[in-house]
Motif scaffolding. Structure first.
Motif, PDB file in Angstrom:
ATOM      1  N   GLY A 104       0.844  -1.039  -0.002  1.00  0.00           N
ATOM      2  CA  GLY A 104       0.126   0.078  -0.079  1.00  0.00           C
ATOM      3  C   GLY A 104       1.019   1.169   0.022  1.00  0.00           C
ATOM      4  O   GLY A 104       1.645   1.476  -1.000  1.00  0.00           O
ATOM      5  N   TYR A 105       0.705   1.963   1.016  1.00  0.00           N
ATOM      6  CA  TYR A 105       1.214   3.514   1.201  1.00  0.00           C
ATOM      7  C   TYR A 105       2.789   3.142   1.331  1.00  0.00           C
ATOM      8  O   TYR A 105       3.551   4.087   0.717  1.00  0.00           O
ATOM      9  N   TRP A 106       3.376   2.209   1.637  1.00  0.00           N
ATOM     10  CA  TRP A 106       4.700   2.119   1.469  1.00  0.00           C
ATOM     11  C   TRP A 106       5.412   1.997   0.271  1.00  0.00           C
ATOM     12  O   TRP A 106       6.648   2.262   0.196  1.00  0.00           O
ATOM     13  N   ASN A 107       4.677   1.706  -0.450  1.00  0.00           N
ATOM     14  CA  ASN A 107       4.936   1.597  -1.952  1.00  0.00           C
ATOM     15  C   ASN A 107       5.264   2.898  -2.752  1.00  0.00           C
ATOM     16  O   ASN A 107       5.999   3.109  -3.815  1.00  0.00           O
ATOM     17  N   SER A 108       4.858   4.222  -1.996  1.00  0.00           N
ATOM     18  CA  SER A 108       5.056   5.468  -2.350  1.00  0.00           C
ATOM     19  C   SER A 108       6.348   6.219  -2.498  1.00  0.00           C
ATOM     20  O   SER A 108       6.637   7.041  -3.064  1.00  0.00           O
ATOM     21  N   THR A 109       7.286   5.708  -1.835  1.00  0.00           N
ATOM     22  CA  THR A 109       8.726   6.018  -1.611  1.00  0.00           C
ATOM     23  C   THR A 109       9.513   4.946  -1.652  1.00  0.00           C
ATOM     24  O   THR A 109       9.637   3.643  -1.165  1.00  0.00           O
ATOM     25  N   PRO A 110      11.080   5.190  -2.197  1.00  0.00           N
ATOM     26  CA  PRO A 110      11.964   4.214  -2.050  1.00  0.00           C
ATOM     27  C   PRO A 110      12.292   3.564  -0.792  1.00  0.00           C
ATOM     28  O   PRO A 110      12.613   2.331  -0.413  1.00  0.00           O
ATOM     29  N   TYR A 111      12.207   4.701   0.084  1.00  0.00           N
ATOM     30  CA  TYR A 111      12.712   4.327   1.615  1.00  0.00           C
ATOM     31  C   TYR A 111      11.372   3.408   2.021  1.00  0.00           C
ATOM     32  O   TYR A 111      11.748   2.846   3.038  1.00  0.00           O
ATOM     33  N   GLY A 112      10.043   3.830   1.686  1.00  0.00           N
ATOM     34  CA  GLY A 112       8.990   3.114   2.304  1.00  0.00           C
ATOM     35  C   GLY A 112       9.203   1.565   1.714  1.00  0.00           C
ATOM     36  O   GLY A 112       8.843   0.416   2.579  1.00  0.00           O
ATOM     37  N   LYS A 113       9.445   1.382   0.612  1.00  0.00           N
ATOM     38  CA  LYS A 113       9.583   0.007  -0.056  1.00  0.00           C
ATOM     39  C   LYS A 113      10.830  -0.970   1.006  1.00  0.00           C
ATOM     40  O   LYS A 113      10.705  -1.974   1.219  1.00  0.00           O
ATOM     41  N   GLN A 114      11.742   0.111   1.064  1.00  0.00           N
ATOM     42  CA  GLN A 114      12.831  -0.638   1.756  1.00  0.00           C
ATOM     43  C   GLN A 114      12.295  -1.153   3.321  1.00  0.00           C
ATOM     44  O   GLN A 114      12.792  -1.794   3.645  1.00  0.00           O
ATOM     45  N   PHE A 115      11.709  -0.146   3.832  1.00  0.00           N
ATOM     46  CA  PHE A 115      11.072  -0.500   5.278  1.00  0.00           C
ATOM     47  C   PHE A 115      10.131  -1.522   5.310  1.00  0.00           C
ATOM     48  O   PHE A 115      10.367  -2.244   5.990  1.00  0.00           O
ATOM     49  N   TYR A 116       9.470  -1.686   4.164  1.00  0.00           N
ATOM     50  CA  TYR A 116       8.528  -2.702   4.073  1.00  0.00           C
ATOM     51  C   TYR A 116       9.302  -3.892   3.880  1.00  0.00           C
ATOM     52  O   TYR A 116       8.511  -5.015   4.553  1.00  0.00           O
ATOM     53  N   ASP A 117      10.293  -3.908   3.330  1.00  0.00           N
ATOM     54  CA  ASP A 117      10.859  -5.382   3.091  1.00  0.00           C
ATOM     55  C   ASP A 117      11.607  -5.518   4.540  1.00  0.00           C
ATOM     56  O   ASP A 117      11.633  -6.929   4.537  1.00  0.00           O
ATOM     57  N   LEU A 118      11.907  -4.527   5.074  1.00  0.00           N
ATOM     58  CA  LEU A 118      12.565  -5.072   6.378  1.00  0.00           C
ATOM     59  C   LEU A 118      11.635  -5.631   7.526  1.00  0.00           C
ATOM     60  O   LEU A 118      11.770  -6.419   8.099  1.00  0.00           O
ATOM     61  N   LEU A 119      10.253  -4.865   7.191  1.00  0.00           N
ATOM     62  CA  LEU A 119       9.388  -5.373   7.919  1.00  0.00           C
ATOM     63  C   LEU A 119       8.946  -6.947   7.655  1.00  0.00           C
ATOM     64  O   LEU A 119       8.638  -7.777   8.710  1.00  0.00           O
ATOM     65  N   LYS A 120       8.929  -7.157   6.469  1.00  0.00           N
ATOM     66  CA  LYS A 120       8.652  -8.492   6.133  1.00  0.00           C
ATOM     67  C   LYS A 120       9.713  -9.399   6.673  1.00  0.00           C
ATOM     68  O   LYS A 120       9.455 -10.570   7.045  1.00  0.00           O
ATOM     69  N   ARG A 121      11.194  -9.419   6.393  1.00  0.00           N
ATOM     70  CA  ARG A 121      12.095  -9.950   6.945  1.00  0.00           C
ATOM     71  C   ARG A 121      12.014 -10.321   8.415  1.00  0.00           C
ATOM     72  O   ARG A 121      12.556 -11.064   8.909  1.00  0.00           O
ATOM     73  N   TYR A 122      11.821  -9.109   9.136  1.00  0.00           N
ATOM     74  CA  TYR A 122      11.771  -9.144  10.559  1.00  0.00           C
ATOM     75  C   TYR A 122      10.166  -9.566  11.129  1.00  0.00           C
ATOM     76  O   TYR A 122      10.143  -9.383  12.324  1.00  0.00           O
ATOM     77  N   ARG A 123       9.498 -10.362  10.342  1.00  0.00           N
ATOM     78  CA  ARG A 123       8.123 -10.592  10.634  1.00  0.00           C
ATOM     79  C   ARG A 123       8.548 -11.742  11.716  1.00  0.00           C
ATOM     80  O   ARG A 123       9.066 -12.718  11.751  1.00  0.00           O
ATOM     81  N   ARG A 124       7.692 -11.364  12.956  1.00  0.00           N
ATOM     82  CA  ARG A 124       8.106 -12.442  14.134  1.00  0.00           C
ATOM     83  C   ARG A 124       6.251 -13.037  14.402  1.00  0.00           C
ATOM     84  O   ARG A 124       5.498 -12.508  15.277  1.00  0.00           O
ATOM     85  N   MET A 125       6.088 -14.046  13.730  1.00  0.00           N
ATOM     86  CA  MET A 125       4.917 -14.665  13.761  1.00  0.00           C
ATOM     87  C   MET A 125       4.971 -15.998  14.250  1.00  0.00           C
ATOM     88  O   MET A 125       5.996 -16.896  13.771  1.00  0.00           O
ATOM     89  N   PRO A 126       3.910 -16.600  14.793  1.00  0.00           N
ATOM     90  CA  PRO A 126       2.687 -16.029  15.104  1.00  0.00           C
ATOM     91  C   PRO A 126       2.891 -15.418  16.712  1.00  0.00           C
ATOM     92  O   PRO A 126       3.791 -15.553  17.056  1.00  0.00           O
ATOM     93  N   PHE A 127       1.978 -14.459  16.848  1.00  0.00           N
ATOM     94  CA  PHE A 127       2.266 -13.521  18.121  1.00  0.00           C
ATOM     95  C   PHE A 127       1.165 -14.370  18.855  1.00  0.00           C
ATOM     96  O   PHE A 127       0.183 -14.721  18.567  1.00  0.00           O
ATOM     97  N   ALA A 128       1.625 -14.524  20.369  1.00  0.00           N
ATOM     98  CA  ALA A 128       0.613 -15.160  21.244  1.00  0.00           C
ATOM     99  C   ALA A 128       0.651 -14.200  22.365  1.00  0.00           C
ATOM    100  O   ALA A 128       1.261 -13.487  22.570  1.00  0.00           O
ATOM    101  N   VAL A 129      -0.713 -13.847  22.589  1.00  0.00           N
ATOM    102  CA  VAL A 129      -1.077 -12.902  23.558  1.00  0.00           C
ATOM    103  C   VAL A 129      -1.649 -13.777  24.713  1.00  0.00           C
ATOM    104  O   VAL A 129      -2.653 -14.382  24.492  1.00  0.00           O
ATOM    105  N   THR A 130      -1.214 -13.623  25.941  1.00  0.00           N
ATOM    106  CA  THR A 130      -1.783 -14.302  26.767  1.00  0.00           C
ATOM    107  C   THR A 130      -2.361 -13.379  27.999  1.00  0.00           C
ATOM    108  O   THR A 130      -2.102 -12.073  27.969  1.00  0.00           O
ATOM    109  N   GLY A 131      -3.156 -13.888  28.890  1.00  0.00           N
ATOM    110  CA  GLY A 131      -3.462 -12.995  29.966  1.00  0.00           C
ATOM    111  C   GLY A 131      -5.200 -12.719  29.564  1.00  0.00           C
ATOM    112  O   GLY A 131      -5.923 -13.676  28.989  1.00  0.00           O
ATOM    113  N   ARG A 132      -5.946 -11.868  30.292  1.00  0.00           N
ATOM    114  CA  ARG A 132      -7.277 -12.043  30.343  1.00  0.00           C
ATOM    115  C   ARG A 132      -7.670 -10.359  30.071  1.00  0.00           C
ATOM    116  O   ARG A 132      -7.034  -9.467  30.433  1.00  0.00           O
ATOM    117  N   ALA A 133      -8.457 -10.467  29.000  1.00  0.00           N
ATOM    118  CA  ALA A 133      -9.010  -8.783  28.690  1.00  0.00           C
ATOM    119  C   ALA A 133     -10.117  -8.605  29.616  1.00  0.00           C
ATOM    120  O   ALA A 133     -10.885  -9.473  29.899  1.00  0.00           O
TER     121      ALA A 133
END
Length: 136
Positions: A104-133
């Motif tokens: 999406g919006y991250w494609n609008s600049t070369p910096y955003g594309k690099q940032f999005y690539d970094l986000l994808k590389r450092y994806r820490r999935m799955p996230f586990a949320v413990t506790g009680r809401a």
């Protein structure tokens, strides 16, 4: 990341108001977690800041096309030239080869594309949320 560090890395932003750069550096501190990016945290903060600054074009936007009236920060298309016309000058870019489908919006600049690539590389999935809401 300090203002001086940022300007050394990205000197193309040296004409931007210092207060604007410091604002986005502060936002990067709030939104970029060392738990997610590890040793690339500072790089992520720099790209995040550069993306938002490039998106703003230093407040110098002019009408159609969003080109800056001065400065050299490009917010336009990037990629291989897909077609061109010489008379009355025209060009189109193959942006699909340099864009992420889901960025999406991250494609609008070369910096955003690099940032999005970094986000994808450092994806820490799955996230586990413990506790009680609790709801108010």
């Amino acid at each position: 990341m300090t203002y001086n560090d940022f300007i050394q890395i990205f000197p193309e932003f040296s004409e931007f108001p210092k207060v604007r750069i410091e604002f986005y550096l502060s936002e990067a501190d709030n939104q970029i977690s060392e738990n997610r990016f590890g040793k690339s945290t500072e790089f992520g903060k720099a790209l995040f800041t550069a993306h938002y600054l490039a998106s703003l074009d230093n407040g110098q936007r002019t009408g159609a096309g969003g080109e800056a009236s001065k400065g050299n920060i490009s917010n336009g298309a990037h990629g291989a030239v897909a077609s061109k016309t010489v008379g009355s000058v025209s060009v189109s870019y193959d942006t699909a080869s340099t864009s992420f489908d889901d960025a999406g919006y991250w494609n609008s600049t070369p910096y955003g594309k690099q940032f999005y690539d970094l986000l994808k590389r450092y994806r820490r999935m799955p996230f586990a949320v413990t506790g009680r809401a609790s709801w108010p």
